[in-house]
Design an enzyme around this catalytic site. Sequence first.
Site, PDB file in Angstrom:
ATOM      1  N   LEU B   3       0.789  -1.266  -0.085  1.00  0.00           N
ATOM      2  CA  LEU B   3      -0.009   0.234   0.248  1.00  0.00           C
ATOM      3  C   LEU B   3       0.882   1.472  -0.208  1.00  0.00           C
ATOM      4  O   LEU B   3       1.011   2.179  -0.966  1.00  0.00           O
ATOM      5  CB  LEU B   3      -0.683  -0.039   1.149  1.00  0.00           C
ATOM      6  CG  LEU B   3      -2.194  -1.218   1.067  1.00  0.00           C
ATOM      7  CD1 LEU B   3      -2.917  -0.958   2.274  1.00  0.00           C
ATOM      8  CD2 LEU B   3      -2.868  -0.831  -0.034  1.00  0.00           C
ATOM      9  N   GLY B   6       6.231   5.054   3.736  1.00  0.00           N
ATOM     10  CA  GLY B   6       6.671   6.508   4.121  1.00  0.00           C
ATOM     11  C   GLY B   6       8.235   6.390   4.702  1.00  0.00           C
ATOM     12  O   GLY B   6       9.091   5.550   4.435  1.00  0.00           O
ATOM     13  N   ALA B   7       8.490   7.582   5.376  1.00  0.00           N
ATOM     14  CA  ALA B   7       9.826   7.730   5.882  1.00  0.00           C
ATOM     15  C   ALA B   7       9.802   6.545   7.009  1.00  0.00           C
ATOM     16  O   ALA B   7      11.249   6.248   7.435  1.00  0.00           O
ATOM     17  CB  ALA B   7      10.164   9.168   6.507  1.00  0.00           C
ATOM     18  N   GLU B   8       8.699   6.164   7.665  1.00  0.00           N
ATOM     19  CA  GLU B   8       9.107   5.239   8.932  1.00  0.00           C
ATOM     20  C   GLU B   8       8.301   3.894   8.759  1.00  0.00           C
ATOM     21  O   GLU B   8       8.984   3.171   9.397  1.00  0.00           O
ATOM     22  CB  GLU B   8       8.281   6.099  10.014  1.00  0.00           C
ATOM     23  CG  GLU B   8       9.125   6.297  11.110  1.00  0.00           C
ATOM     24  CD  GLU B   8       8.062   6.750  12.181  1.00  0.00           C
ATOM     25  OE1 GLU B   8       8.330   6.465  13.534  1.00  0.00           O
ATOM     26  OE2 GLU B   8       7.315   7.906  12.270  1.00  0.00           O
ATOM     27  N   ALA B   9       7.463   3.867   7.910  1.00  0.00           N
ATOM     28  CA  ALA B   9       6.879   2.395   7.985  1.00  0.00           C
ATOM     29  C   ALA B   9       6.494   2.138   6.511  1.00  0.00           C
ATOM     30  O   ALA B   9       6.203   2.717   5.732  1.00  0.00           O
ATOM     31  CB  ALA B   9       5.839   2.409   8.890  1.00  0.00           C
ATOM     32  N   LYS B  20       1.378  -3.172   9.385  1.00  0.00           N
ATOM     33  CA  LYS B  20       2.384  -1.962   9.312  1.00  0.00           C
ATOM     34  C   LYS B  20       3.540  -2.223   9.866  1.00  0.00           C
ATOM     35  O   LYS B  20       3.598  -2.669  11.230  1.00  0.00           O
ATOM     36  CB  LYS B  20       1.377  -0.911   9.967  1.00  0.00           C
ATOM     37  CG  LYS B  20       2.223   0.356  10.180  1.00  0.00           C
ATOM     38  CD  LYS B  20       1.562   1.440  10.547  1.00  0.00           C
ATOM     39  CE  LYS B  20       2.408   2.852  10.622  1.00  0.00           C
ATOM     40  NZ  LYS B  20       1.599   4.120  10.746  1.00  0.00           N
ATOM     41  N   ASP B 107      -1.244  13.710  12.249  1.00  0.00           N
ATOM     42  CA  ASP B 107      -1.024  13.828  10.598  1.00  0.00           C
ATOM     43  C   ASP B 107      -2.531  13.760   9.887  1.00  0.00           C
ATOM     44  O   ASP B 107      -2.776  12.931   9.210  1.00  0.00           O
ATOM     45  CB  ASP B 107      -0.080  12.465   9.956  1.00  0.00           C
ATOM     46  CG  ASP B 107       0.134  12.588   8.655  1.00  0.00           C
ATOM     47  OD1 ASP B 107       0.067  13.825   7.991  1.00  0.00           O
ATOM     48  OD2 ASP B 107       0.690  11.696   8.050  1.00  0.00           O
TER      49      ASP B 107
END
Lengths: 338, 190
Positions: B3, B6-9, B20, B107
């Site tokens: 899906l 991002g920068a994190e997950a 996730k 967010d």
Amino acid sequence: MTTILGIEGTAWNLSAAIVNESDVVAEVTETYRPLTGGIHPREAAQHHAKYASQVIRDLLDEGKQHGLGVGDIDAIAFSQGPGLGPCLRTVATAARMLALSLNIPLVGVNHCIAHIEVGKWKTPASDPVVLYVSGANSQVLAYRMGKYRVFGETLDIGIGNAFDKFARNAGFSHPGGPKIEEYAKNAEGYIPLPYVVKGMDFSFSGLSTAATDALKRASLQDVCYSFQETAFAMMVEVTERALAHTGKSEVLLAGGVGANMRLREMLDIMCDDRGASFYVPEKRFMGDNGAMIAYLGLLMLESGTVTYIDRSHVNPNFRPDDVEVTWIVEDVGKRGIE
Amino acid sequence: MYLTSGAEATVYLKDGVIIKERVPKRYRLVELDERIRKERTRAEARLISEARRIGVPTPIIHDINGSTIKMEYIEGELIKNVMTPQLSERVGEIVGRLHSGGIIHGDLTTSNMILHNDKIYLIDFGLAFVSRIVESQGVDVHVLFQTFESTHKDHEKLIEAFCRGYRKTFLNADEIIKRVKEIEKRGRYA
């Protein structure tokens, strides 16, 4: 060819330089070094007042050796802030006096943006996310629609001051950062310290206190190492998020703490993993220097921005996002895609 | 099915369940990296459940394992694609409830809201935290207003409708809305 004389003196470094579009022509620096403790604002200002005329005289002499006369200077630039009030006022007075006596324009510049622009000048970076780390400042910035926007910043003290505060408690002299970096090299292990990232902002005050406290139960080497690892990871994380958010592909490191090799290494790894380019200017342009003030003054003058004497008061809390950027011409096509 | 990343997950869909996973960061010391990813994963799962308890529709958490969360897949339309003033008012009600409960989403965008069975679900609590400070709540709302402006027509009507809903469920709404205007002037959080 435009030639600018710029003066920096926001904190402990009094530095003046003459630059033109192609390079730094001359630079003279006189640094205030406290005998004990940290930077005392009044003593630093007295230092600047004592050496200002000497520094300017030496600078003009150096300029003369390169064939530049006083009459070739087009404007005087000075750091209007942010910085220590007494230091800023001393330098502003010197700058006003020079501008008035030579009858040339005065340009008040933002110290943070000067760090960024000199970095863009002296490296291949063109539109970077900037990690700006110094004694009093720690910010992640990037240019967007007419301003350098602050994407994340410290909620309390700058990383350099956090290091200094710890260093004084550990018995080191000012500045603390380089000594902490040395000790960290001989560490044996990591001890847990608070990692504080809130949204896009970070905080160092509690971390510095926790590190001081940890000296009671861990070796100096291990604490120095853990302090660096924790603080730098926090800032690299926010820098990475700003990269993802803005879609930019360059990172520029600016400010005196940027001399730290471990911080550079971490940024380098992060950029490598994201396919971004990482840029660090040479050391003389990382810490506070007159050249960066003169260079931003040049960009501002050429784009039609000058500072009238009656509007030239200093601003110790001058934010970079208060400055209307007049010198960056955006590519219209590129703007359409954003 | 993959899906987002991002920068994190990274987030993917497998057997009807959302997975996730917070990705390791090579720049961070391994033990520090593992600690942070674990802490944040636990906090995220906790806030997703806590939000649902105070009346904000969120996915049901199935499992937490290290830095991985397995949760319910909410099928439906992204609010981003179906936004109207009526829906914006309901978004306001939901955010008001979240803020009344002391949770900041961190967010808020119309891509993090899903219309499912006529209910608006909030997803992605990766940047969520606990706070009742006006500034945090103001920034939360400000970020949402920015996505209104950048991705929706008639954003003034959407903002107006949002505020109507926000006032219904949150006693402090007026103070927050005032702060949002101040935050806009500062020009930060671009």
